[in-house]
Design an enzyme around this catalytic site. Structure first.
Site, PDB file in Angstrom:
ATOM      1  N   HIS A  89       0.822  -1.168  -0.024  1.00 29.48           N
ATOM      2  CA  HIS A  89       0.060   0.021   0.039  1.00 29.48           C
ATOM      3  C   HIS A  89       0.985   1.214   0.020  1.00 29.48           C
ATOM      4  O   HIS A  89       1.977   1.410   0.544  1.00 29.48           O
ATOM      5  CB  HIS A  89      -0.848  -0.110   1.172  1.00 29.48           C
ATOM      6  CG  HIS A  89      -1.894   1.253   1.190  1.00 29.48           C
ATOM      7  ND1 HIS A  89      -2.004   2.503   1.441  1.00 29.48           N
ATOM      8  CD2 HIS A  89      -3.217   1.133   0.705  1.00 29.48           C
ATOM      9  CE1 HIS A  89      -2.654   3.128   0.962  1.00 29.48           C
ATOM     10  NE2 HIS A  89      -3.620   2.208   0.738  1.00 29.48           N
ATOM     11  N   GLU A 166      -3.600   1.928  -7.428  1.00 37.63           N
ATOM     12  CA  GLU A 166      -4.072   2.760  -6.381  1.00 37.63           C
ATOM     13  C   GLU A 166      -3.325   3.951  -6.696  1.00 37.63           C
ATOM     14  O   GLU A 166      -2.054   4.191  -6.320  1.00 37.63           O
ATOM     15  CB  GLU A 166      -3.747   2.317  -5.183  1.00 37.63           C
ATOM     16  CG  GLU A 166      -4.640   1.449  -4.517  1.00 37.63           C
ATOM     17  CD  GLU A 166      -5.190   1.543  -3.224  1.00 37.63           C
ATOM     18  OE1 GLU A 166      -6.614   1.610  -2.840  1.00 37.63           O
ATOM     19  OE2 GLU A 166      -4.327   1.874  -2.510  1.00 37.63           O
TER      20      GLU A 166
HETATM   21  P1  PGA Z   1      -9.434   6.042  -0.063  1.00 34.83           P
HETATM   22  O1  PGA Z   1      -8.095   5.240   0.347  1.00 34.83           O
HETATM   23  O2  PGA Z   1     -10.412   5.346  -0.599  1.00 34.83           O
HETATM   24  O3  PGA Z   1      -9.677   6.825   1.247  1.00 34.83           O
HETATM   25  O4  PGA Z   1      -8.872   7.153  -1.174  1.00 34.83           O
HETATM   26  C1  PGA Z   1      -8.129   3.921  -0.603  1.00 34.83           C
HETATM   27  C2  PGA Z   1      -6.845   3.324  -0.094  1.00 34.83           C
HETATM   28  O5  PGA Z   1      -5.714   4.054   0.405  1.00 34.83           O
HETATM   29  O6  PGA Z   1      -6.668   2.154  -0.081  1.00 34.83           O
END
Ligand code: PGA
Length: 253
Positions: A89, A166
């Protein structure tokens, strides 16, 4: 691939087992009939052992065992009831992020964590994504590096792998700042192609690719319809039961 996945990354939003249990019991009641959608929940470590009856996982894992203060190993996660873990992440990687300072994991660390998790029999949710979009498309090179480094020699793990795209710049904001479906789709095609180079086409087609970064009820339907994704990794909106249920609803078949 028929099934869709919506994974809740609770970060530190939900703090107590009581709060988490209440959330899960409402979720089970409200979303029980959402055919074709799997909801997975990644609570904080301290809450994990208290939860039952769904698919739960860790938000991070250590590749180490023994003398590492504050870390949690794959076997410990398994023992606590996890069946999956998020690795790589952006809030754990070695760059600062939209919503906080990262823990400093390099591509090599992510590779070791993925191998440790898979060795313990956990499914892995591998996060990749660029810090910023570059006009010459250099961000694609970064994503390819993250994938090939994490999956180097790990071809056999494909059956228990989920990839979450992401883009760091889109995390922790609101639906209007999230990535647009056409850009998501373009990147998902690139990720699928890169996975095919690494894992072989047949295995690559089986890996669910999710989008994460400010997914909210407002943009979930459009992203699932036009973004070419198999679901979402959801941060802040996953800690609000009504929002999370709306996102699951948007993913129904
Ligand atoms: P968010 O976070 O939906 O608050 O943008 C996504 C993540 O960090 O997995």
């Amino acid at each position: 691939m028929k099934k869709r996945f919506v994974i809740a990354n609770w970060k530190m939003y939900i703090e107590s087992p009581e709060e988490a249990k209440k959330f899960i019991s409402i979720l089970k009641r409200k979303a029980a009939s959402y055919e074709g959608v799997d909801a997975w929940i990644a609570p904080p470590f301290t809450i994990l052992p208290a939860l039952k009856g769904m698919k739960f996982g860790g938000q991070a894992v250590s590749a180490n065992t023994g003398a590492y203060t504050g870390e949690v190993s794959a076997d410990m996660l398994k023992e606590a009831g996890a069946s999956f873990v998020i690795v790589g992440h952006s809030e754990r990687r070695a760059h600062s992020t939209g919503s906080g300072q990262a823990a400093g994991d390099t591509n090599e660390d992510v590779h070791a964590q993925l191998a440790a998790a898979a060795g313990a029999g956990l499914s892995t949710v591998l996060c990749v994504g660029e810090s910023e979009r570059m006009p010459d498309g250099a961000h694609f090179t970064k994503i390819a590096e993250q994938l090939s480094s994490a999956l180097d020699g790990a071809q056999s793990l494909a059956s228990k792998l989920v990839v979450a795209y992401e883009p760091v710049w889109a995390i922790g904001k609101t639906a209007k700042d999230a990535m647009q479906p056409d850009e998501v789709e373009e990147t998902v095609i690139f990720i699928r192609k890169t996975l095919a180079d690494i894992l072989g086409r047949k295995d690559a087609l089986k890996v669910p690719i999710l989008y994460g970064g400010s997914v909210e009820p407002e943009n979930a339907a459009k992203l699932i319809a036009d973004g070419g994704v198999n679901g979402f990794l959801v941060g802040h909106a996953s800690a609000d039961i009504d929002s999370f249920v709306e996102i699951l609803k948007a993913c129904r078949r």
